[in-house]
Design an enzyme around this catalytic site. Structure first.
Site, short mmCIF file in Angstrom:
data_model
loop_
_atom_site.label_atom_id
_atom_site.label_comp_id
_atom_site.label_asym_id
_atom_site.label_seq_id
_atom_site.Cartn_x
_atom_site.Cartn_y
_atom_site.Cartn_z
CG HIS A 24 -5.49 -34.58 42.58
ND1 HIS A 24 -5.97 -34.04 42.99
CD2 HIS A 24 -4.76 -33.84 41.57
CE1 HIS A 24 -5.54 -32.94 41.94
NE2 HIS A 24 -4.89 -32.48 41.39
CG ASP A 121 -7.99 -34.09 46.03
OD1 ASP A 121 -7.09 -34.71 45.26
OD2 ASP A 121 -8.17 -33.04 44.80
#
Ligand code: UDP
Ligand code: UDP
Length: 461
Positions: A24, A121
């Protein structure tokens, strides 16, 4: 910044909030670099502290390479419940960030010049969207996996009680042809709630309230899924999904070249890695080693026994066997350390990739035109392997179980498949075609470049 802009007094300022794990963090950092190069001011909010050593080292290297990008730390509140702490440490970290989201407003409001947007995110969507709504700040979600996985992610909440738990072997995800249920992340099919399932249900539901979804993929490989998402075939009223990938690997990621690779013939080496956060049992590791030898191919193998890097303390010889290391000398290199994968993939000696199908790994394979043998281990990886198969980037060993399953894949079988991958000329040609498409997408006039420019224009208004 050297180039001045005559029309505007200040460039837009955007803050980025990554989740946890290299899978990520990396796309967020690559995205940050591409924004900076287009004269956007970027602040990255980094949760303190990180789960892995790789993340903290990457961050310190990154901020010293890009002094114009600001770092703000978000000090996480401790989470002590066993239901969280006993889970996967990276999911537990999402949870910790989610529960610290209410600490964001003072941080976001203090940034100067005032923000044009926050890019969040996907694993944090449901707790961060309310925060930005209260501040009147546009919130974009960056989805770090494939558009096929996004399709499942945003619709799963609507089928969790019916489709996911019925007796059928197939699942009908809206906007997609039916797929075997076994491709869905196993924890989503569990009868009981676990962190991943709760988070996907909540984030997927809330994403409809974001201002846009950005995704690290590109039209020519996933136009079907992207069209379905944007035509309302998956979720009615979903905000616009903009493909802006594949993200360019960045110079700051370059490390030491691997001298061993320089000595190998072009395209002769199969690179074997299961990403930054996948543990493999010692039994499976031994079979894999056996398989690589049986394949007859040269190999570069990154061994990992634990999910979190600093816990992965056993000596390489203990894990794969001293005799093994001796016996493969010259033919194979085994490493139990962090290597710069992007650099490996770029190397002319590498001709194939045995991969767990983390989306960043696949993006890097596409960027460099390296054919893939897919061996998904957990999470979104079968959805991503589905893409590998559909676009002809490589092959998928479908009868091999998830890494977390009971099954141990035997060396014999692994050797056969690796040999097939390395001998397959069609995949090589197709991988090179995909490489070209990938570079076209982010080049001048490319579909992803257009998406990015439109996005920046909205921030400039
Ligand atoms: N990576 C690397 N060296 C390693 C292991 C991983 O550079 O030893 C990088 C890899 O290139 C990718 C990222 O870490 O950019 C891992 O992300 P991915 O989505 O492939 O998988 P995950 O680690 O999240 O399962
Ligand atoms: N495609 C896509 N997403 C995918 C797989 C394929 O957008 O996950 C595109 C692919 O690039 C091609 C088209 O859809 O342009 C048809 O794909 P395929 O040849 O697999 O077609 P099928 O006959 O299976 O529908």
């Amino acid at each position: 910044m050297s180039h001045s802009n005559h029309q505007r007094s200040a460039a837009p300022h955007v803050a980025l909030l990554p989740g946890s794990g290299m899978g990520h963090l990396t796309p967020f950092l690559r995205f940050a670099v591409s924004l900076t190069s287009r004269n956007i001011r970027v602040t990255i909010i980094t949760p303190h502290s990180t789960v892995s050593l790789a993340e903290s080292q990457t961050l310190s290297h990154f901020f010293s390479s890009f002094p114009s990008i600001t770092q703000k730390q978000l000090r996480l509140l401790p989470v002590n419940e066993a239901s969280v702490t006993l889970e996967d440490p990276f999911y537990a970290q999402y949870e910790a960030i989610r529960r610290s989201s209410h600490l964001l407003p003072p941080l976001l409001s203090s940034l100067s010049p005032p923000l044009s947007a926050l890019v969040t995110d996907m694993s944090l969507a449901s707790t961060v969207i309310p925060v930005t709504q209260a501040l009147g700040l546009p919130n974009y979600i960056l989805f770090t996996s494939s558009a096929k996985m996004l399709t499942l992610f945003v619709s799963f909440h609507s089928m969790v009680d019916s489709q996911a738990t019925n007796d059928s072997d197939e699942i009908q995800i809206p906007g997609m042809r039916p797929i075997p249920k076994s491709w869905v992340p196993p924890s989503l099919l569990s009868d009981t709630y676990n962190l991943l399932k709760t988070q996907i249900v909540e984030n997927g539901k809330k994403m409809i309230e974001s201002d846009g979804i950005l995704i690290n993929t590109f039209q020519s490989i996933e136009h079907e899924s992207l069209e379905a998402l944007n035509d309302g075939k998956v979720v009615n009223g979903l905000p616009r999904v903009t493909a802006i990938g594949p993200f360019h690997p960045c110079d700051f990621e370059r490390s030491r070249p691997l001298a061993w690779l320089d000595d190998q013939p072009e395209g002769s080496v199969v690179y074997v890695s299961f990403g930054s956060r996948t543990a493999m049992s010692r039994e499976q590791i031994r079979e894999l080693g056996d398989g690589l030898v049986r394949s007859g191919c040269r190999f570069l193998w990154l061994v990992k026994e634990k999910k979190v890097d600093w816990e992965d303390a056993a000596e390489l010889g203990e894990v794969v066997g001293e005799e093994f290391i001796e016996s493969v000398k010259g033919k194979g290199l085994v490493v139990k350390d962090w290597l710069n994968q992007e650099e490996i993939m770029a190397h002319q000696a590498v001709g194939g990739f045995l991969s767990h199908c983390g989306w960043n790994s696949l993006s890097e394979a596409m960027w460099h035109g390296v054919p893939v043998l897919a061996w998904p281990q957990h999470g979104d990886q079968k959805m991503n392997a589905y893409v590998v198969e559909r676009i002809g980037l490589g092959m998928w060993a479908k009868d091999w179980d998830w890494g977390e399953g009971e099954m141990v894949v035997e060396g014999d079988e692994i050797g056969k498949r690796v040999g097939e991958l390395m001998g397959n000329e069609l995949h090589k040609v197709q991988a090179m075609r995909i490489r070209e498409e990938a570079r076209k997408a982010v080049g001048d006039g490319g579909s992803s470049m257009k998406g990015l420019i439109e996005l920046i224009e909205t921030w400039e208004k």
